[in-house]
Design a protein around this motif. Structure first.
Motif, short mmCIF file in Angstrom:
data_model
loop_
_atom_site.label_atom_id
_atom_site.label_comp_id
_atom_site.label_asym_id
_atom_site.label_seq_id
_atom_site.Cartn_x
_atom_site.Cartn_y
_atom_site.Cartn_z
N ASN A 268 24.57 -21.76 -14.56
CA ASN A 268 23.61 -21.54 -15.65
C ASN A 268 22.19 -21.60 -15.08
OD1 ASN A 268 25.96 -22.98 -17.75
ND2 ASN A 268 24.99 -21.03 -18.27
N GLU A 269 21.22 -21.19 -15.88
CA GLU A 269 19.82 -21.23 -15.46
C GLU A 269 19.28 -22.65 -15.59
OE1 GLU A 269 18.61 -18.95 -13.86
OE2 GLU A 269 18.68 -16.97 -14.81
N GLY A 270 18.20 -22.92 -14.87
CA GLY A 270 17.54 -24.22 -14.97
C GLY A 270 17.94 -25.17 -13.87
N LYS B 248 22.76 -11.32 -11.16
CA LYS B 248 22.12 -10.83 -12.39
C LYS B 248 21.75 -9.37 -12.25
CE LYS B 248 18.99 -14.13 -12.73
NZ LYS B 248 17.87 -14.94 -13.30
N THR B 249 21.19 -9.00 -11.12
CA THR B 249 20.75 -7.62 -10.89
C THR B 249 21.93 -6.68 -10.71
OG1 THR B 249 18.70 -8.41 -9.85
CG2 THR B 249 19.36 -6.13 -9.41
N THR B 250 22.90 -7.10 -9.90
CA THR B 250 24.03 -6.23 -9.57
C THR B 250 24.89 -5.91 -10.77
OG1 THR B 250 24.10 -7.18 -7.33
CG2 THR B 250 26.04 -5.95 -8.06
N PHE B 251 25.12 -6.90 -11.62
CA PHE B 251 26.05 -6.72 -12.74
C PHE B 251 25.35 -6.79 -14.11
CE2 PHE B 251 28.50 -8.50 -9.19
CZ PHE B 251 29.42 -7.48 -9.02
N ASN B 252 24.03 -6.77 -14.09
CA ASN B 252 23.24 -6.77 -15.33
C ASN B 252 23.64 -7.94 -16.24
OD1 ASN B 252 21.27 -5.78 -17.11
ND2 ASN B 252 22.77 -4.53 -18.21
N LEU B 253 23.69 -9.13 -15.65
CA LEU B 253 24.09 -10.32 -16.39
C LEU B 253 22.88 -11.06 -16.97
CD1 LEU B 253 26.84 -11.96 -14.12
CD2 LEU B 253 27.16 -10.42 -16.07
N ASP B 254 23.04 -11.55 -18.17
CA ASP B 254 22.05 -12.41 -18.80
C ASP B 254 22.63 -13.82 -18.82
OD1 ASP B 254 19.90 -13.43 -20.17
OD2 ASP B 254 20.56 -12.70 -22.14
N ILE B 255 22.09 -14.70 -17.98
CA ILE B 255 22.67 -16.04 -17.82
C ILE B 255 21.95 -17.05 -18.71
CG2 ILE B 255 23.18 -17.89 -16.18
CD1 ILE B 255 23.30 -15.81 -13.97
N PRO B 256 22.67 -17.79 -19.53
CA PRO B 256 22.04 -18.77 -20.43
C PRO B 256 21.50 -19.99 -19.67
CG PRO B 256 24.26 -18.21 -21.16
CD PRO B 256 24.12 -17.70 -19.76
N HIS B 257 20.54 -20.67 -20.27
CA HIS B 257 20.03 -21.93 -19.73
C HIS B 257 21.09 -23.02 -19.92
CE1 HIS B 257 17.51 -25.57 -19.37
NE2 HIS B 257 16.73 -24.81 -18.62
#
Length: 287
Positions: free
Chosen positions: A213-215, A262-271
Motif C-alpha cells: 500500500n502507499e505511505g 503502477k505505471t506498467t499495469f495502470n494500478l491505483d494503490i490505496p494508502h
C-alpha cells in the motif's frame, strides 16, 4: 479471464484471492487442497498441471516463520527456493505464466531510501535469503514470470499483525510495540485485486515488481492506527528493536517504490490507513 491455478490456497493471500475471485465472478480459477498441491512433490505437481493446464500459476506457498527459519534452514530453503523452482520448471514446460509472491526481506534495509526493484538484494535473515534464492531460481528457469515483492501483509483472514494487536488490545491495558522499524503495511485483499488486474491486462512486461500500500509507518504507528480505527482503548508504548530482541534480524527501513507496477499495469494503490479501515470494518462484520 484465463485459467488460473493457485498454490498456498489455504494461506492468507490464497484466502484473499478466493474472496476477491468470488466477488468479481472469476470462475476459471482452481484452489487445490494442500495434499494435491505440495510444491515439493514433483510428480504430484505434474499431475496437477496435466489436469488443469493453467495459463497462470499464482504461488502464495511459502515458509514465512521468520524467526523459526533461523533454525530450519533446510525446510525454509526447500519451500521458498526448491518449491518455487519446481513450479517454474512446470510453468516453462506448460507455457504457463508464474506469479510468485516475494518479500521486502530480500533487502538489508539499512538505508532510509525508497527501494527500487533493481537495488542490490542483501538479506539479513534466513527467511529473506531463501526468498531471494527462490526469486533467482525462477529467473534461471523461465522468463515468463512476475515476481511481486510485498511487505507487512495483513487481512481479516489467517494470523497477522492486525488481528494479533486487536486480540492483545482486548486482553491488556498496556502494550509495547517497536517504533524504529519502518515500512508499509499491505492489505492482502488489495494485493489480490492487483494480481487479477495484472492477469486481465494482457501485459507481458515480465520481471520483478514491488507492491505494498502507499505511505510509510512504523510498527508502533501501525498499531496506534489499528486501535484508533477499532475504538480499542489501550496504552501503547514505543520501544526500540534492541528492547525486543528476536532470533532473526529485521530490516530497519523497507519502504518500496511502487512506481514501476503502477505505471506498467495502470494500478491505483490505496494508502495503507484507508485499507486498514476497510479491514477493521470487515473484521467487525465477520465478528
Amino acid at each position: 479471464m484465463s485459467k488460473i491455478l493457485v498454490f498456498g490456497a489455504s494461506g492468507q493471500l490464497g484466502t484473499c484471492l478466493r474472496s476477491v475471485a468470488a466477488r468479481q465472478g472469476i470462475t476459471e480459477i482452481t484452489f487445490p487442497v494442500e495434499g494435491s498441491a505440495n510444491i515439493l512433490n514433483k510428480e504430484g505437481l505434474k499431475a496437477l498441471f496435466d489436469l488443469e493446464k493453467p495459463e497462470f500459476v499464482i504461488n502464495c506457498a511459502a515458509y514465512t516463520a521468520v524467526d523459526k527459519a533461523e533454525d530450519e534452514l533446510k525446510l525454509a530453503t526447500d519451500i521458498n527456493c526448491e518449491g518455487a523452482k519446481n513450479l517454474a520448471v512446470l510453468c516453462k514446460d506448460y507455457a504457463s505464466t508464474l506469479i510468485h509472491i516475494s518479500t521486502d526481506f530480500v533487502f538489508e534495509g539499512n538505508i532510509p531510501k525508497l527501494l527500487q526493484e533493481e537495488d542490490i538484494a542483501s538479506p539479513i535473515s534466513v527467511y529473506g535469503l531463501t526468498k531471494l534464492q527462490g526469486e533467482q531460481a525462477i529467473a534461471a528457469v523461465t522468463g515468463q514470470f512476475y515476481i511481486l515483492r510485498t511487505s507487512w501483509l495483513y487481512s481479516e483472514f489467517a494470523n497477522n499483525f492486525v488481528k494479533t494487536m486487536l486480540k492483545l488490545g482486548a486482553d491488556r491495558d498496556e502494550l509495547k510495540v517497536i517504533a524504529d522499524q519502518v515500512g508499509t503495511p499491505t492489505y492482502a485483499i488489495d494485493l489480490a485485486e492487483a494480481i487479477f488486474k495484472i492477469i486481465a491486462s494482457g501485459n507481458t512486461s515480465y520481471g520483478i515488481y514491488h507492491y505494498s500500500n502507499e505511505g510509510v509507518t512504523s510498527w508502533y504507528d501501525f498499531a496506534k492506527a489499528i486501535f484508533e480505527l477499532s475504538n480499542t482503548s489501550v496504552k501503547l508504548l514505543p520501544i526500540s528493536t534492541s528492547e525486543y530482541p528476536t532470533k532473526a534480524m529485521r530490516p530497519a527501513f523497507s519502504v518500496m517504490n511502487k512506481q514501476k507496477i503502477k505505471t506498467t499495469f495502470n494500478l491505483d494503490i490505496p494508502h495503507w490507513r484507508d485499507s486498514l479501515e476497510k479491514c477493521i470494518i470487515a473484521l467487525n462484520i465477520n465478528a
